[in-house]
Design a protein around this motif. Structure first.
Motif, PDB file in Angstrom:
ATOM      1  N   THR A 116      57.651 -67.524  21.161  1.00 25.59           N
ATOM      2  CA  THR A 116      58.482 -68.082  22.212  1.00 25.59           C
ATOM      3  C   THR A 116      58.119 -67.442  23.540  1.00 25.59           C
ATOM      4  OG1 THR A 116      60.740 -68.485  22.983  1.00 25.59           O
ATOM      5  CG2 THR A 116      60.336 -66.399  21.916  1.00 25.59           C
ATOM      6  N   GLY A 117      58.145 -68.239  24.580  1.00 27.67           N
ATOM      7  CA  GLY A 117      58.040 -67.713  25.936  1.00 27.67           C
ATOM      8  C   GLY A 117      59.416 -67.749  26.559  1.00 27.67           C
ATOM      9  N   PHE A 118      59.887 -66.631  27.083  1.00 25.30           N
ATOM     10  CA  PHE A 118      61.238 -66.600  27.645  1.00 25.30           C
ATOM     11  C   PHE A 118      61.390 -67.498  28.867  1.00 25.30           C
ATOM     12  CE2 PHE A 118      61.811 -62.111  25.779  1.00 25.30           C
ATOM     13  CZ  PHE A 118      62.155 -62.656  24.567  1.00 25.30           C
ATOM     14  N   TRP A 119      60.266 -67.801  29.535  1.00 30.61           N
ATOM     15  CA  TRP A 119      60.306 -68.807  30.595  1.00 30.61           C
ATOM     16  C   TRP A 119      59.869 -70.126  29.969  1.00 30.61           C
ATOM     17  CZ3 TRP A 119      58.034 -72.560  33.517  1.00 30.61           C
ATOM     18  CH2 TRP A 119      58.571 -72.789  34.791  1.00 30.61           C
ATOM     19  N   ASP A 120      60.850 -71.106  29.709  1.00 32.12           N
ATOM     20  CA  ASP A 120      62.209 -71.157  30.198  1.00 32.12           C
ATOM     21  C   ASP A 120      63.293 -71.018  29.125  1.00 32.12           C
ATOM     22  OD1 ASP A 120      62.064 -71.954  33.078  1.00 32.12           O
ATOM     23  OD2 ASP A 120      60.981 -73.657  32.262  1.00 32.12           O
ATOM     24  N   THR A 121      62.974 -70.536  27.964  1.00 29.90           N
ATOM     25  CA  THR A 121      63.970 -70.550  26.890  1.00 29.90           C
ATOM     26  C   THR A 121      65.155 -69.638  27.158  1.00 29.90           C
ATOM     27  OG1 THR A 121      62.650 -68.898  25.715  1.00 29.90           O
ATOM     28  CG2 THR A 121      62.320 -71.208  25.099  1.00 29.90           C
ATOM     29  N   PHE A 122      64.999 -68.685  28.111  1.00 26.67           N
ATOM     30  CA  PHE A 122      66.129 -67.810  28.429  1.00 26.67           C
ATOM     31  C   PHE A 122      67.292 -68.580  29.036  1.00 26.67           C
ATOM     32  CE2 PHE A 122      64.296 -68.109  32.623  1.00 26.67           C
ATOM     33  CZ  PHE A 122      65.346 -67.873  33.516  1.00 26.67           C
ATOM     34  N   ARG A 123      67.032 -69.753  29.620  1.00 28.26           N
ATOM     35  CA  ARG A 123      68.080 -70.493  30.322  1.00 28.26           C
ATOM     36  C   ARG A 123      69.070 -71.145  29.358  1.00 28.26           C
ATOM     37  NH1 ARG A 123      65.551 -71.024  35.538  1.00 28.26           N
ATOM     38  NH2 ARG A 123      63.283 -71.025  35.343  1.00 28.26           N
ATOM     39  N   ALA A 124      68.583 -71.656  28.213  1.00 31.77           N
ATOM     40  CA  ALA A 124      69.472 -72.429  27.344  1.00 31.77           C
ATOM     41  C   ALA A 124      69.216 -72.205  25.861  1.00 31.77           C
ATOM     42  CB  ALA A 124      69.348 -73.918  27.669  1.00 31.77           C
ATOM     43  N   GLN A 125      67.938 -72.128  25.441  1.00 29.81           N
ATOM     44  CA  GLN A 125      67.635 -72.024  24.017  1.00 29.81           C
ATOM     45  C   GLN A 125      68.262 -70.771  23.393  1.00 29.81           C
ATOM     46  OE1 GLN A 125      65.453 -74.019  21.588  1.00 29.81           O
ATOM     47  NE2 GLN A 125      66.901 -72.749  20.484  1.00 29.81           N
ATOM     48  N   PHE A 126      68.056 -69.616  24.014  1.00 34.23           N
ATOM     49  CA  PHE A 126      68.574 -68.389  23.420  1.00 34.23           C
ATOM     50  C   PHE A 126      70.088 -68.242  23.552  1.00 34.23           C
ATOM     51  CE2 PHE A 126      64.075 -67.199  23.407  1.00 34.23           C
ATOM     52  CZ  PHE A 126      63.978 -66.726  22.110  1.00 34.23           C
ATOM     53  N   PRO A 127      70.702 -68.655  24.659  1.00 32.41           N
ATOM     54  CA  PRO A 127      72.164 -68.689  24.656  1.00 32.41           C
ATOM     55  C   PRO A 127      72.736 -69.609  23.572  1.00 32.41           C
ATOM     56  CG  PRO A 127      71.364 -68.708  26.901  1.00 32.41           C
ATOM     57  CD  PRO A 127      70.155 -68.851  26.020  1.00 32.41           C
ATOM     58  N   LEU A 128      72.041 -70.726  23.297  1.00 35.52           N
ATOM     59  CA  LEU A 128      72.475 -71.606  22.206  1.00 35.52           C
ATOM     60  C   LEU A 128      72.345 -70.882  20.865  1.00 35.52           C
ATOM     61  CD1 LEU A 128      73.325 -74.487  21.237  1.00 35.52           C
ATOM     62  CD2 LEU A 128      70.876 -74.960  20.987  1.00 35.52           C
ATOM     63  N   ASN A 129      71.219 -70.195  20.660  1.00 34.55           N
ATOM     64  CA  ASN A 129      71.037 -69.449  19.416  1.00 34.55           C
ATOM     65  C   ASN A 129      72.135 -68.415  19.224  1.00 34.55           C
ATOM     66  OD1 ASN A 129      68.703 -70.911  19.085  1.00 34.55           O
ATOM     67  ND2 ASN A 129      67.301 -69.185  19.224  1.00 34.55           N
ATOM     68  N   ALA A 130      72.538 -67.750  20.313  1.00 34.54           N
ATOM     69  CA  ALA A 130      73.591 -66.739  20.215  1.00 34.54           C
ATOM     70  C   ALA A 130      74.912 -67.350  19.767  1.00 34.54           C
ATOM     71  CB  ALA A 130      73.753 -66.039  21.560  1.00 34.54           C
ATOM     72  N   LEU A 131      75.171 -68.575  20.185  1.00 35.53           N
ATOM     73  CA  LEU A 131      76.402 -69.249  19.793  1.00 35.53           C
ATOM     74  C   LEU A 131      76.356 -69.768  18.359  1.00 35.53           C
ATOM     75  CD1 LEU A 131      77.133 -71.372  22.998  1.00 35.53           C
ATOM     76  CD2 LEU A 131      78.453 -69.416  22.186  1.00 35.53           C
ATOM     77  N   LEU A 132      75.246 -70.389  17.986  1.00 33.76           N
ATOM     78  CA  LEU A 132      75.174 -71.074  16.702  1.00 33.76           C
ATOM     79  C   LEU A 132      74.730 -70.176  15.551  1.00 33.76           C
ATOM     80  CD1 LEU A 132      73.585 -74.534  17.621  1.00 33.76           C
ATOM     81  CD2 LEU A 132      75.991 -73.931  17.371  1.00 33.76           C
ATOM     82  N   TYR A 133      73.890 -69.171  15.848  1.00 30.97           N
ATOM     83  CA  TYR A 133      73.331 -68.326  14.782  1.00 30.97           C
ATOM     84  C   TYR A 133      73.425 -66.860  15.174  1.00 30.97           C
ATOM     85  CZ  TYR A 133      70.884 -72.797  15.321  1.00 30.97           C
ATOM     86  OH  TYR A 133      70.573 -74.108  15.582  1.00 30.97           O
ATOM     87  N   PRO A 134      74.649 -66.334  15.315  1.00 28.01           N
ATOM     88  CA  PRO A 134      74.792 -64.956  15.814  1.00 28.01           C
ATOM     89  C   PRO A 134      74.130 -63.913  14.925  1.00 28.01           C
ATOM     90  CG  PRO A 134      76.876 -65.820  14.990  1.00 28.01           C
ATOM     91  CD  PRO A 134      75.942 -66.981  15.062  1.00 28.01           C
ATOM     92  N   ASP A 135      74.110 -64.121  13.601  1.00 21.23           N
ATOM     93  CA  ASP A 135      73.451 -63.147  12.728  1.00 21.23           C
ATOM     94  C   ASP A 135      71.953 -63.100  13.001  1.00 21.23           C
ATOM     95  OD1 ASP A 135      75.761 -62.311  11.407  1.00 21.23           O
ATOM     96  OD2 ASP A 135      75.643 -63.949   9.966  1.00 21.23           O
ATOM     97  N   MET A 136      71.317 -64.285  13.033  1.00 23.03           N
ATOM     98  CA  MET A 136      69.885 -64.335  13.301  1.00 23.03           C
ATOM     99  C   MET A 136      69.580 -63.812  14.694  1.00 23.03           C
ATOM    100  SD  MET A 136      67.228 -67.596  13.417  1.00 23.03           S
ATOM    101  CE  MET A 136      67.706 -68.065  15.095  1.00 23.03           C
TER     102      MET A 136
END
Length: 564
Positions: free
Chosen positions: A346-366
C-alpha cells in the motif's frame, strides 16, 4: 480495548438475522474498472480473484510478461492465469508466476499460447473467475488466502498441457512426476531484498504423462528434464487427452515447506473445486455484510459493492501460519524471518485519507496489528513505511504513517507504543531517506526554516508543504492524546505552515521559490509543477485539519462557499 462504534453496532443489530441470507456477492463485478488505457489514465484494475486482504491474488493476464497493464478489457486474448499482488498499473508487480492450459500442439511462447476469448463467456466475481476460451478450454479459479484452487477443462480428444511461466526474473522449478507435483520459486519485483523468493507448490489431481523444462527467454524446451533454474525458467506437463485437471497451488516467502503447509492448511480440507468456491463465497458474503445498503436501485448496489470489494484487498497480509498455529513472516525490509504479523502493498498517498480510516472502523483487530507492524518495519529498515510494495519504495509525497497512528489512537486502537511512534515520525520529519521522496521528508530543512518547501528546488513542493502540515497536525495530536509534551510542542510549530503557500492575491495555494517569490505565469488549471497529480483548484482545499483557518484565508464563509 476499542471504543464502541455505535453506528455500526446499530446497523448490525437492526439488520441482524433478516439480512443473513441476502447474497451480496452477486453485486460485485471484478471487471469494473478494467476498461482503461494509458492515454486516459495511469490507473487500471484487473479482475482480481482473492479473499479479503489475502497474501496472494489471481487474475487472467492479457498483457505481456512484465507489463503493469496485466489485464485490459479491450484485449481479446489471454496468455496466462497468474498469481498477482499489483496495487496499481504503474507500480508493476512482484512474486508473479502464471499457469496456462494449452490444447492440441504444445505452445510455450506467451504469444503463441494465447487463444482468443469473449467477455460474453467470462465471469468475474471475488470468489470465482471463469472464462471459456475460443479453443474450447474452460478455466475456473477460486481463492484461498495464500493460494488458489484452479480447474482446467480441456476439449475431448485433444492433447492437454499446462504451462508454468517463470515470468521476468530468476526462477527455479522441480517437476515431481510420481507425485503429480511441481515445486519451485520465482524472484521478480522492484522493492525486494537480495534474498527474496516466492516459493510455490503446484499439486495436480491427474497423472502427469509427459513433462519438461523451458525458458521464456528463448522458448527452448528440454523434454523429460525435471529441474531447472535461471531467468524465466518454467515447466510444462501433459495429461491424458481431454482431461479435466484440478490444481491446488499455494506459495510462501519463507520456504517450499511453508508453501506446502499453506496448501495443506488452506486447501487440504476441500476435496472438490465446488467446496473451495462455496467457502470463498461465504467468506465474501459475510465480509460484504459489514455494510448493508438500503434502497431498490440495483445499479447503485452493484457500484457500491464492487467498490467495497476493491477496498477490501489492501493492505495485504504478508504473514504466514507455522505448524504450531503461530504467525511468522519473511520481512521485505530486512530479509529475515520474524514472529508476528506483517502487512504490505500500500502507498499511504492517498490511502491515508479514507482507506485506512475505514479499516480502523470495520476491522479494528486487523488494523491494530497493522499499525503495530509499522513500528516493526521501522525497526527492520530504519524508516516508517510510506509506500511498501512489498519493501519500502518511498514513492509519492508526505509522511502519512503518523496519520494512521493518530487516527487509530483516537478510535481507541492502542496496540502500539505512542512514544516510539512519535520518535519514528520525528526521525521521518527531520531527515531524508535513501529511497523516494516520501522516505523521510523531501525538503525538510527548508520546511522547518522557511515554513514551506520551495519550488522549483523541489518538485511538487506546494503539495508537500500542505501534506507535511497535516502530518504535523497528526503528530501534534497523537502527542497531545498521549501526554508527550516534547513532541506536542515541536509539531505545533509547523502544523499551520499551509498558510505560507497561500497567495491572497489569487486565492490559491501556489508555488513559491526560496526567496519567497510566487511562481510566475500562474494558471490555476495547470496540472503538475508544484502540485502532485492535480492543480491549484484541487490543492486550495488541502487543509483537512483547519477548515476554519482556510475559510478565514479565503475571506469568510460567503467567499469560501462561492469558491467551493
Amino acid at each position: 480495548m476499542y471504543k464502541t462504534i455505535s453506528v455500526f453496532v446499530a446497523l448490525f443489530a437492526f439488520f441482524g438475522l433478516q439480512a443473513q441470507k441476502i447474497d451480496l456477492v452477486q453485486y460485485v463485478n471484478t471487471l469494473q474498472g478494467t476498461n482503461s488505457r494509458f492515454e486516459l489514465t495511469r490507473g487500471n484494475t484487473y479482475p482480481t480473484t482473492a479473499l479479503p486482504f489475502a497474501m496472494h491474488t489471481w487474475t487472467p493476464q492479457t498483457g505481456v510478461n512484465g507489463d503493469g497493464w496485466k489485464y485490459q478489457y479491450e484485449k481479446d486474448s489471454i496468455r496466462g492465469f497468474q498469481q498477482a499482488h499489483q496495487c496499481s498499473s504503474w507500480t508493476n508487480d512482484y512474486a508473479v508466476y502464471s499457469l496456462m492450459p494449452v490444447a492440441g500442439v504444445l505452445a510455450l511462447d506467451q504469444y503463441n499460447r494465447a487463444p482468443k476469448f469473449s467477455h460474453a463467456k467470462e465471469t468475474g466475481k471475488p470468489h470465482y473467475y471463469k472464462v471459456l476460451l475460443e479453443n474450447g478450454i474452460a478455466t475456473e479459479i477460486s481463492p484461498v488466502e495464500r493460494g488458489a484452487h484452479i480447474r482446467f477443462s480441456f476439449p475431448k480428444g485433444k492433447p492437454s498441457f499446462v504451462v508454468l511461466d517463470g515470468y521476468t526474473g530468476m526462477s527455479g522449478v522441480e517437476i515431481i512426476p510420481g507425485e503429480n507435483k511441481i515445486v519451485g520459486y520465482v524472484r521478480n519485483g522492484h522493492y525486494i531484498p537480495d534474498n527474496f523468493k516466492n516459493y510455490f507448490v503446484i499439486q495436480f489431481d491427474q497423472p502427469i504423462r509427459r513433462y519438461g523444462i523451458w525458458e521464456n527467454t528463448d522458448n527452448k524446451s528440454k523434454a523429460l528434464e525435471t529441474t531447472g533454474e535461471g531467468k524465466g525458467v518454467g515447466a510444462w506437463v501433459e495429461f491424458d487427452p481431454g482431461v479435466k485437471v484440478q490444481i491446488k497451488t499455494a506459495s510462501s516467502y519463507i520456504s517450499v515447506d511453508q508453501a506446502a503447509l499453506n496448501l495443506s492448511k488452506e486447501l487440504g480440507k476441500f476435496k472438490t473445486f465446488e467446496q473451495t468456491k462455496s467457502a470463498a463465497w461465504k467468506i465474501w458474503n459475510d465480509h460484504l455484510h459489514r455494510i448493508l445498503v438500503e434502497g431498490d436501485n440495483e445499479e447503485d448496489k452493484a457500484t457500491f459493492y464492487s467498490c467495497f470489494f476493491r477496498a477490501s484487498l489492501f493492505t495485504r497480509k504478508f504473514y504466514e501460519i507455522d505448524q504450531n498455529g503461530n504467525p511468522h513472516y519473511y520481512s521485505p525490509y530486512d530479509g529475515e524471518i520474524h514472529e508476528g504479523h506483517m502487512f504490505t502493498d500500500t502507498g499511504f498517498w492517498d490511502t491515508f485519507r479514507a482507506q485506512f480510516p475505514l479499516n480502523a472502523l470495520l476491522y479494528p483487530d486487523m488494523h491494530g496489528r497493522y499499525v503495530a507492524s509499522m513500528l516493526d518495519a521501522y525497526d527492520q529498515c530504519g524508516w516508517l513505511p510510506s509506500w511498501s510494495f512489498p519493501g519500502e519504495g518511498g514513492s509519492m509525497i508526505g509522511n502519512h504513517a503518523i496519520s494512521l497512528f493518530a487516527d487509530a489512537w483516537a478510535k481507541g486502537i492502542r496496540t502500539f507504543d505512542p512514544e516510539k511512534a512519535l520518535q519514528a515520525y520525528y526521525h521521518e520529519a527531520t531527515n531524508k531517506g535513501p529511497w523516494g521522496p516520501s522516505n523521510g521528508r523531501h525538503g525538510w530543512k527548508e520546511y522547518f526554516t522557511q515554513g514551506y518547501v520551495p519550488y522549483p528546488d523541489y518538485g511538487e513542493a506546494t503539495a508537500k508543504t500542505l501534506e507535511y502540515a497535516y502530518d504535523d497536525f497528526c503528530g501534534h495530536n497523537l502527542a497531545k492524546m498521549t501526554g508527550q509534551s516534547f513532541y506536542e510542542e515541536i509539531f505545533s510549530r509547523q502544523m499551520y505552515n499551509y498558510r505560507n503557500v497561500f497567495d491572497a492575491g489569487t486565492g490559491f495555494m501556489r508555488g513559491r521559490d526560496k526567496n519567497g517569490k510566487w511562481t510566475p505565469n500562474f494558471d490555476p488549471y495547470e496540472w503538475g509543477g508544484p502540485y502532485t497529480e492535480g492543480n491549484a483548484w484541487h490543492y486550495v482545499w488541502s487543509v483537512f485539519h483547519d477548515v476554519q483557518g482556510l475559510i478565514d484565508l479565503l475571506g469568510g464563509n460567503e467567499r469560501f462557499v462561492a469558491k467551493l
